[in-house]
Enzyme design. Structure first.
Site, PDB file in Angstrom:
ATOM      1  CG  HIS A   1      40.813  -7.327  13.681  1.00 53.44           C
ATOM      2  ND1 HIS A   1      41.808  -6.536  14.198  1.00 53.44           N
ATOM      3  CD2 HIS A   1      40.734  -7.021  12.357  1.00 53.44           C
ATOM      4  CE1 HIS A   1      42.314  -5.778  13.238  1.00 53.44           C
ATOM      5  NE2 HIS A   1      41.676  -6.064  12.104  1.00 53.44           N
ATOM      6  CD  GLU A   2      39.181  -9.667  10.106  1.00 57.44           C
ATOM      7  OE1 GLU A   2      38.763  -8.814   9.303  1.00 57.44           O
ATOM      8  OE2 GLU A   2      40.382  -9.734  10.444  1.00 57.44           O
TER       9      GLU A   2
ATOM     10  CG  HIS B   1      37.403  -4.272  10.090  1.00 60.33           C
ATOM     11  ND1 HIS B   1      37.853  -2.977  10.168  1.00 60.33           N
ATOM     12  CD2 HIS B   1      38.525  -5.067  10.160  1.00 60.33           C
ATOM     13  CE1 HIS B   1      39.177  -2.972  10.282  1.00 60.33           C
ATOM     14  NE2 HIS B   1      39.604  -4.222  10.289  1.00 60.33           N
TER      15      HIS B   1
ATOM     16  N   GLY C   1      45.762 -12.917   7.811  1.00 57.66           N
ATOM     17  CA  GLY C   1      45.138 -13.707   8.867  1.00 57.66           C
ATOM     18  C   GLY C   1      43.654 -13.859   8.612  1.00 57.66           C
ATOM     19  CB  ALA C   2      40.758 -12.836   9.148  1.00 58.50           C
TER      20      ALA C   2
ATOM     21  CD  GLU D   1      38.584  -5.536   6.751  1.00 59.84           C
ATOM     22  OE1 GLU D   1      38.985  -4.379   6.500  1.00 59.84           O
ATOM     23  OE2 GLU D   1      39.358  -6.483   7.008  1.00 59.84           O
ATOM     24  CG  ASN D   2      36.146 -10.240   2.041  1.00 57.19           C
ATOM     25  OD1 ASN D   2      36.839  -9.422   1.477  1.00 57.19           O
ATOM     26  ND2 ASN D   2      36.576 -11.442   2.366  1.00 57.19           N
TER      27      ASN D   2
ATOM     28  CD  GLU E   1      42.888  -3.291   9.098  1.00 59.33           C
ATOM     29  OE1 GLU E   1      42.643  -3.914  10.144  1.00 59.33           O
ATOM     30  OE2 GLU E   1      42.436  -3.613   7.995  1.00 59.33           O
TER      31      GLU E   1
END
EC number: 3.4.11.-
Length: 984
Positions: free
Chosen positions: A385-386, A389, A349-350, A352-353, A408
């Site tokens: 969410h990202e 992180h 979905g995505a 988190e770089n 997560e």
């Protein structure tokens, strides 16, 4: 990583499928792709002036040699990398493949003498250097003898570049390791890969990355473990007119290399970080931007998407969410910029770089003309969410993947808090109960489930790591952390987070480090004095309500972390006895996994008695007596208020009778979120033979008066199981009659509220429940609903002007196609092929197979590689399996072509568990069970990758389904018939 890789269920909508022609395409493309890969297996170097030969590759059986172990030794510690990559966005003239070339120098320190260098590498071809080997070793320290490389090779099984030296590296000294290499810029969605899309009739190529968990090694040789943090100096060579992005801020200038006029983009060095958080992208995307308190925020996407304003919502919400987390963590955002980019092809979905978050287009782009409110909520929650992180996971990283759940699970919990900050009117925080708690209960109630945290030594291979990216890590992790935050209070919880992040910033930790900080902050709050942050033995403390905790945070939470499953808490209101037992959907299943706590939990119980909230109660041990929980006369008890506890609740028969009667007569006395809980608990307790199925069905009798979304959604989620079990039997008709009777008042309510469907309900939850009303009414054959859907769809066909509100499109498309013929299907197919908005394409892709015409499902089309993107292939197969007509088609395909699917989408694909569970969830016959067992046996050598555990779960679930139907079918049939008898 965002949890969008799970196959999403549109809110309240019937799960649906795509055509068999698309499936045929997957088969054909898999064959073509495999043949093409075989033809080009011995690829040579690109035109970069170097000489690349295929180095020796070792595939020997594992031994005790260091290169046959999957974990790196700890004797080399990287400090920084200098990495230059040059992706080619056009195919190589010799091989026809898209490739990239690269050079890397890593500086590392030796912590103990060694004559062996192991560094991760996978699917890279190395240039033979002037020393005759695959790498060159030099010393950073002057005057230090550098051992020569005796032999170098690639160890393919454990994915190492191995260098044996003729002498020892000296302890405390630093060295440089240089390599030059070539890789394929494949379309496999992992490592450094390519994404393709059409724009104005021209094919465009994007070079992009997905490193988590173990694919950075496919892009360059690296110490590819999360604890091996380093600083990265990244340089990208790319075509002029394209844009290069990476984790740091960029500075580009034109250069000429080998007579090619290109662009060279040099990035600011990263912070000290893990390899799995690296990202580098080359595209001709456009962007919009804003600056919030010195942080540069950019949203990148295809130029038409940016021009259409589809990035505006994400840009507007990123700033407030980022500021929320700065306040939540009491820590400034660690980087100068926050880039977010929407990719046409992306498996998750995505991701988190750090500083360059990658998304599926549906997870970042919003268009009010095409996107529903559920699409908007998904964007808000995934961004949250990202961004969560950026601190929890990136700034402080778990030491090894066995603790993935904390990373997560935490982000999956606080994404609701961040989304609430962005959209406070939605009341989105309550939806964690439906989206995570209830969702993961279904998996964690199996004997084949697993604990949140595994032993480090049990998680070694990449496939084992990929298996951890499941509902347990995400949703159970979120659920138990929410429970922890509730009994500690959010104040104490955030205090502990802040000190934890402060101590371990730019480093690594284990989950118990968080417990220590939470305990410290709990005791600090109680004592109201400042205390040291280390070397303290913490006593018990009290929870938010002044109730004494039965143990330390560490000991309480380990009962939830170190053993799989969860309890069912039973309250006997006649005696006041409260007891717990490991909840299993199939009580006859054999639990072979050992438990350090004998499947007992320390359980926080919030409860009410006859509508009055009571003091919280802690259950420790198998059972205890609480006289306050005795109920006399008309009194009733309701436990797990607001569903903050990760457990189910059962009662004695009298209390269940009182609650079901209360639902029918005075349901508003029970909080909305607990009405959803009662339905969900009852149906699952019935599946586990703890209460009768009739009692569970009785909880739905009040629904004709219910107007709230959460109870209805809970009921529909549980009734989906009845559809799966009975849509091929004589139970189906009476069940349809009953549900049509129950939903008709809700349908009429929204018809009135929306002034005959001409308006959109104001409330976020009301918009969701309007979809439920239409979806179930049409599904159960309410003629007015089906005519409504067909009329709206025909108006679109006749005028080519789609006036169907985005909230309703999925269910209208599905039901119109289901109630119509080939013309409607063909129209939807043409709209799907021409769709330029990802969310609209998804709605059409799923709706196409709602047809009840088998010949349409078996229709074949010309082989078109753009028919289904790889990221959507597994979900498409699951859509097919969700349709009773397409079930056997999907299953036969998966069985016949498993090796192709496995090769095509890679052993580390996060989608395999969803695929296997999805195509088998209707299984409920002995014949299907034997087929499933044979499937496991036939493909043992091929393997199942991240779907390995899902195979065992599917076998267990099928076994339970067979027994449940045998025991319940007649009672269920009789109940539905009785409830739909005419009243004279």
């Amino acid at each position: 990583m965002g949890k969008g890789f799970y196959i999403s269920k549109p809110v309240g909508i019937v799960s649906i499928i795509l055509c068999a022609g698309a499936l045929a395409t997957i088969i054909a493309l898999s064959v073509v792709y495999s043949e093409e890969k075989a033809k080009n297996n011995n690829q040579v170097s690109p035109t970069d002036g170097g000489t690349t030969s295929k180095p020796p590759v070792t595939t020997l059986a594992p031994s005790n040699e260091p290169w046959d172990k999957y974990r790196l030794p700890k004797n080399l510690v990287p400090d920084h990398y200098n990495l230059t990559l040059w992706p080619r966005l056009t195919p190589d003239l010799t091989t026809g493949l898209y490739i990239f070339t690269g050079e890397s120098t890593v500086e590392f320190e030796t912590t103990e003498e060694t004559d062996l260098i192991l560094i991760h590498s996978s699917k890279l071809n190395y240039t033979i250097l002037e020393n005759g080997h695959l790498a060159r070793l030099t010393s950073v320290n002057s005057g230090v003898r550098v051992p020569l490389i005796k032999v170098s090779w690639l160890q393919s099984v454990t994915q190492y570049l191995v260098l044996q030296l003729d002498g020892k590296l000296m302890t405390g000294h630093r060295y440089h390791l240089y390599t030059k290499f070539t890789g394929e810029l494949a379309d496999d969605l992992g490592g450094f890969y390519r994404s393709e899309y059409m724009e104005d009739g021209v094919k465009k190529v994007v070079a992009t990355t997905q490193m988590q968990p173990t694919d950075a090694r496919k892009a360059f040789p690296c110490f590819d473990e999360p604890a091996m943090k380093a600083i990265f100096y990244i340089t990208l060579i790319h075509d002029r007119g394209t844009v290069a992005l990476s984790n740091g801020e960029e500075k580009g200038y034109p250069v000429t290399i080998d007579n090619q006029h290109v662009q060279k983009t040099v990035f600011e060095p990263t912070e000290k970080m893990s390899t799995y958080l690296l990202a580098f992208i080359v595209s001709d995307f456009d962007f919009i931007n804003n600056t919030i308190d010195g942080v540069w925020i950019r949203i990148f996407a295809r130029k038409p998407a940016i021009a259409a304003g589809q990035g505006e919502y994400a840009l507007n919400k990123t700033g407030p969410i980022l500021k929320f987390f700065e306040k939540y963590y009491n820590s400034s955002y660690p980087l100068p910029k926050s880039d977010q980019i929407a990719l046409p092809d992306f498996n998750a979905g995505a991701m988190e770089n750090w500083g360059l978050i990658t998304y599926r287009e549906t997870a970042l782009l919003y268009d009010k003309e095409f996107s529903s409110n559920s699409n908007k909520q998904r964007i808000a929650t995934i961004i949250a969410h990202e961004l969560a992180h950026m601190w929890f996971g990136n700034l402080v990283t778990l030491r090894w993947w066995n603790d993935l759940w904390l990373n997560e699970g935490f982000a999956s919990y606080v994404e609701y808090l961040g989304a609430h900050e962005a959209e406070p009117d939605w009341n989105v925080k309550d939806l964690i109960v439906l989206g995570d708690v209830h969702r993961v209960f279904a998996v964690d109630a199996l004997a084949s489930s697993h604990p949140l945290s595994s032993k480090e030594e049990d998680i070694q291979k990449p496939a084992q790591i990929s298996e951890l990216f499941d509902a347990i890590s995400y949703s159970k992790g979120a659920s138990v952390l929410r429970m922890l935050s509730d009994f500690l209070t959010e104040e104490v919880f955030t205090m502990g987070l802040r000190t934890y992040l402060s101590e371990f910033a730019f480093g690594n930790a284990v989950y118990t480090d968080l417990w220590k900080h939470l305990q410290m902050c709990l005791c600090t709050r109680i004592s109201r004095t400042l205390r040291p942050t280390v070397n303290i033995i913490f006593p018990q403390a009290v929870d938010a309500n002044g109730t004494e905790l039965p143990d330390t945070v560490h000991n309480i939470m380990n009962t939830w972390v170190l053993q799989m499953g969860f309890p069912v808490v039973t309250i006997d209101t006649k005696t006041g006895v409260v007891s717990q037992k490991h909840f299993l959907l199939d009580p006859d299943s054999e639990v072979t996994a050992p438990s350090p706590f004998n499947y007992e939990w320390i359980v926080p119980i919030k409860w009410m008695k006859t509508g009055a909230v009571q003091s919280p109660y802690w259950l420790r041990g198998k059972s205890a007596t609480n006289d306050a929980m005795k109920a006399l006369g008309t009194e009733w008890v309701l436990a797990n208020l607001n569903v903050v506890g990760y457990y189910r609740v059962n009662y004695d028969e009298e209390n269940w009778g009182g609650i079901t009667g209360l639902l029918i007569l005075f349901f508003k006395l029970i909080p909305v979120i607990n009405r959803a809980q009662l339905v969900d608990d009852a149906f699952n307790l019935a599946r586990a033979k703890i209460i009768s199925t009739v009692l569970a069905l009785n909880t739905t009798k009040y629904l004709d008066k219910e107007r709230e979304y959460m109870p209805w959604e809970s009921a529909l989620n549980n009734l989906d199981f009845f559809y799966l079990m009975f849509d091929r039997s004589e139970v189906y008709g009476p069940m349809q009659d009953y549900l049509r009777k129950q939903v008709t008042p809700l349908f009429n309510y929204y018809k009135t509220l929306t002034e005959n469907w001409s308006k959109v309900p104001d409330g976020h939850m009301d918009q969701y429940n309007q979809v439920n009303a239409i979806s179930l009414a049409c599904r159960t054959g309410l003629e007015e609903c089906q005519n409504l859907a067909k009329t709206w769809f025909k108006q679109w066909m006749d005028t080519n002007n789609n006036q169907i509100h985005p909230n309703l499109r999925s269910t209208v498309y599905c039901n119109a196609i289901a109630a119509s013929g080939a013309n409607e299907w063909e129209f939807a197919w043409s709209q799907f092929k021409n769709a330029t908005i990802a969310t609209e394409a998804d709605k059409l892709r799923s709706a196409l197979a709602c047809t009840k015409q088998p010949w349409l499902l078996n229709r074949s089309y010309t082989l078109d590689p753009k028919m289904i993107r790889k990221q959507d292939a597994t979900s498409t197969i699951v859509y097919i399996a969700n349709n009773v007509i397409g079930q056997s088609l999907a299953w036969d395909f998966v069985r016949a072509r498993w090796s192709y699917i496995f090769t095509q989408y890679g052993g580390g694909s996060f989608s395999f568990s969803n695929l296997i569970n999805g195509v088998t969830k209707r299984f409920s016959t002995e014949f299907e069970l034997q087929q499933l067992k044979q499937f496991k046996e036939d493909n043992a050598e091929v393997g199942f990758g991240s779907g390995t555990l899902a195979v065992d779960q599917s076998i267990e679930r099928t076994t339970a389904n067979i027994k449940w139907i045998a025991e319940n079918k007649q009672n269920v049939l009789n109940w539905f018939r009785d409830e739909t008898k005419p009243v004279f």
